[in-house]
Design an enzyme around this catalytic site. Sequence first.
Site, short mmCIF file in Angstrom:
data_model
loop_
_atom_site.label_atom_id
_atom_site.label_comp_id
_atom_site.label_asym_id
_atom_site.label_seq_id
_atom_site.Cartn_x
_atom_site.Cartn_y
_atom_site.Cartn_z
N HIS A 163 17.76 13.39 15.21
CA HIS A 163 18.54 12.36 14.55
C HIS A 163 17.82 11.77 13.34
O HIS A 163 18.47 11.28 12.41
CB HIS A 163 18.92 11.26 15.54
N HIS A 210 21.62 21.58 23.03
CA HIS A 210 22.33 21.20 24.26
C HIS A 210 21.87 21.99 25.47
O HIS A 210 22.42 21.83 26.56
CB HIS A 210 23.83 21.34 24.05
#
Length: 768
Positions: A101, A289
Amino acid sequence: MKDHAATPGACPFRGTRIGGALGSEPQLDHWWPNRLKVELLHQNPAQANPFGPHFDYSKEFEKVDFDALWEDMRALLHTPIDWWPADYDDYGPQMVRMSWHSAGTYRIADGRGGSGEGMQRFAPINSWWDNGNTDKSRRLLVPLKQKYGAGVSWADLMMLAGTVALEDMGLPIQGFAFGRLDAWEPDRATYWGPEGWMGELPTETPADPRAGHPEEMVNRGIRWEGDVQEEYYDLENPLGASHQSIIYVDPEGPNGNGNPYDSARDIRETFSRMAMNDVETVALIAGGHAFGKSHGAVSADKIGAAPEGAKMSEQGLGWHNPEGPGNAEFTMTNGIEGSWTPNPTRWDNDYLENLFKFEWEKTESPAGSVQWQPTDPNAPKTPDAHVEGKMNPLMMMTSDIAFKVDPKYREICEAFLKDFDYFTEEFSKAWHKLIHRDMGPTDRWMGPRKGGTFIWQDPVPDVDHPPVDDAQVAELKRACLDTGLPARELIAVAWASASTYRDSDKRGGANGARIRFAPQKDWDVNDPAMTARVLETLGRVKSDFDAKGAAKISLADLIVLAGCAGVEASAKPAGYDVTVPFIPGRTDASEEWTDAESFNWLKPVSDGFRNYHDTRVGYNVAPEHIFLDRAALLKLNAPEWTALTGGLRVLNQNYDGGAHGVFTDRPGTLSNDFFKVLVSMDYEWAPQDAREMLFDIKDRNTGQVKFTATRCDLVFGANSQLRQIAEVYSAADGEERLVKDFVAAWHKVMMLDRYDVAEDRAKVMSIC
């Protein structure tokens, strides 16, 4: 009436309250929201750096035991911390998210965002909804930061955490480079979108945001333009994320609509805006993921304010959770609850296998967010991250289901399913690109494990010959002038080559001479015919010089050198015998190692330095604001910006040879005529139409039009801060000062990408 402020012991801030103290009263931006914020050129001053103005990160980093730091980070990932328990007893997944992020704010349109300065530590990024609980990850790193101090920047430490975590969980990594320099104040220059906080649009949105006076040309709520059903549907430039406060896309689908087809469209656009192609996009999402879980155990309306709005007692930590202990199985981050795989702390292909093996149905998290679960009751379960013995259904987000419904993404996923080694390699490379994308050339990188060379690094060859000496530099300057090429053209090509630089991601610049290749050679702002003529002629100068055998010079160096010669020649008619500094050492990049598609993002749509404004583009920002942005990307301060512009105008450097802003009767001479006309009250400035984009400069006595101008010319007289500088250069003693300052600023721009001369950089910049 008694003045209580003068009473001994009285509070000096009359009428203020806790939560509304000094600074909360209306400021300049409140009263004049569209003013030109020249102070953006002076961000992150040395005074803000606690290490002082002479801090040298590279020297401090040399003191660090790299292997010890790496192992300390690995140990931290498995050290339990009571105040924030790790999911699955492994902090690795949350460190990957923090790193991702931070780096994922990068956008290719203007090179802003990314990991380079550790901006996730500051508002607004530290308080974005999508960055929920990254504050906890950074706080977990404090013991390592304290141990290594100035030897490791926060920006590097944050990227290292995610990289070590990936390696620890089984992913072979490409390497890791240090060299990111911390900022010490928030970024006030980057435009993150038109929405209000949390994506809410302003209450008053005009029907046409481009209508009206240029001072009002602000974007009032358009991030996506066009109809989703039509061919034209585009994300507003230069934005990279689909929504405010989000890194890439809403995981529930656009505006939480739960539609994977719409999500696939958003994913493709946003990831391409962040310099990733389809293969890299799938690799990053599918790879990321494979680890960790999403958190949505508690309703969002129960969660406290983000870090920037948190209470004093929270000490910089936000999103206070009142449920249970506020963490562990009660954690709330993005509202989606669950894990994608049965083994969330090991690198494997379970994410893709589960995604394609099972059918998925839409459901809701405990927090009410849209998510998906397998329709097959016999599908594998995933262990609870904190409750021993508890098993939970697998989870997918709408943005995951998008990979199944989009044909191109599905094809890539199927290739990864067939070849796990291929998937591993692509994810490893994509991660390397993600966290290094804004670091620039490898000359800036530090550490023993920097990894390989990739085309996105804009590589240039090493110097393979001795540099030219002072006598040879003088010889080459004479040779360039003797070609008969006008000084204006020599200056123009050098400026076009060097001014592509942008400090945001350290791309562009003169090194490599990529102005020879598409797309740069064909940009209309560079006058392609003139550029081709100059490059062909300089190519002959290079060949003749190289043939002598005494030394060689690259075309990249010669382009800059010729521009320096042009500036020197242009100063002579004004009576100034100046020597423009020149430092050799540039090399010529190859066309096959130049990413043409990527480089086209460096093309200016508006360039005030050359009075270029692409009329084919619909603008919602006044030209002078874009001009300020370009000055910031060139690391110019206000005097440098002013001196360069005034000098370039009288040197007749408009991209089309036009007369706008050329306030002189002797174009081509480096003088202060631009400033003398600009600040003189002998003239009046008459707009040519109501939009005030072009102006006639008229003699007040006769009404005769003497000159014409654009907003990018007159802003140096209209803006109060810039006008003070312009008046300095217009004075009787201002011309000599201007010539000196122009030469120094010119040299600074020519040297912005010369990270290969780091040992001389302080000296080089000190004269600028």
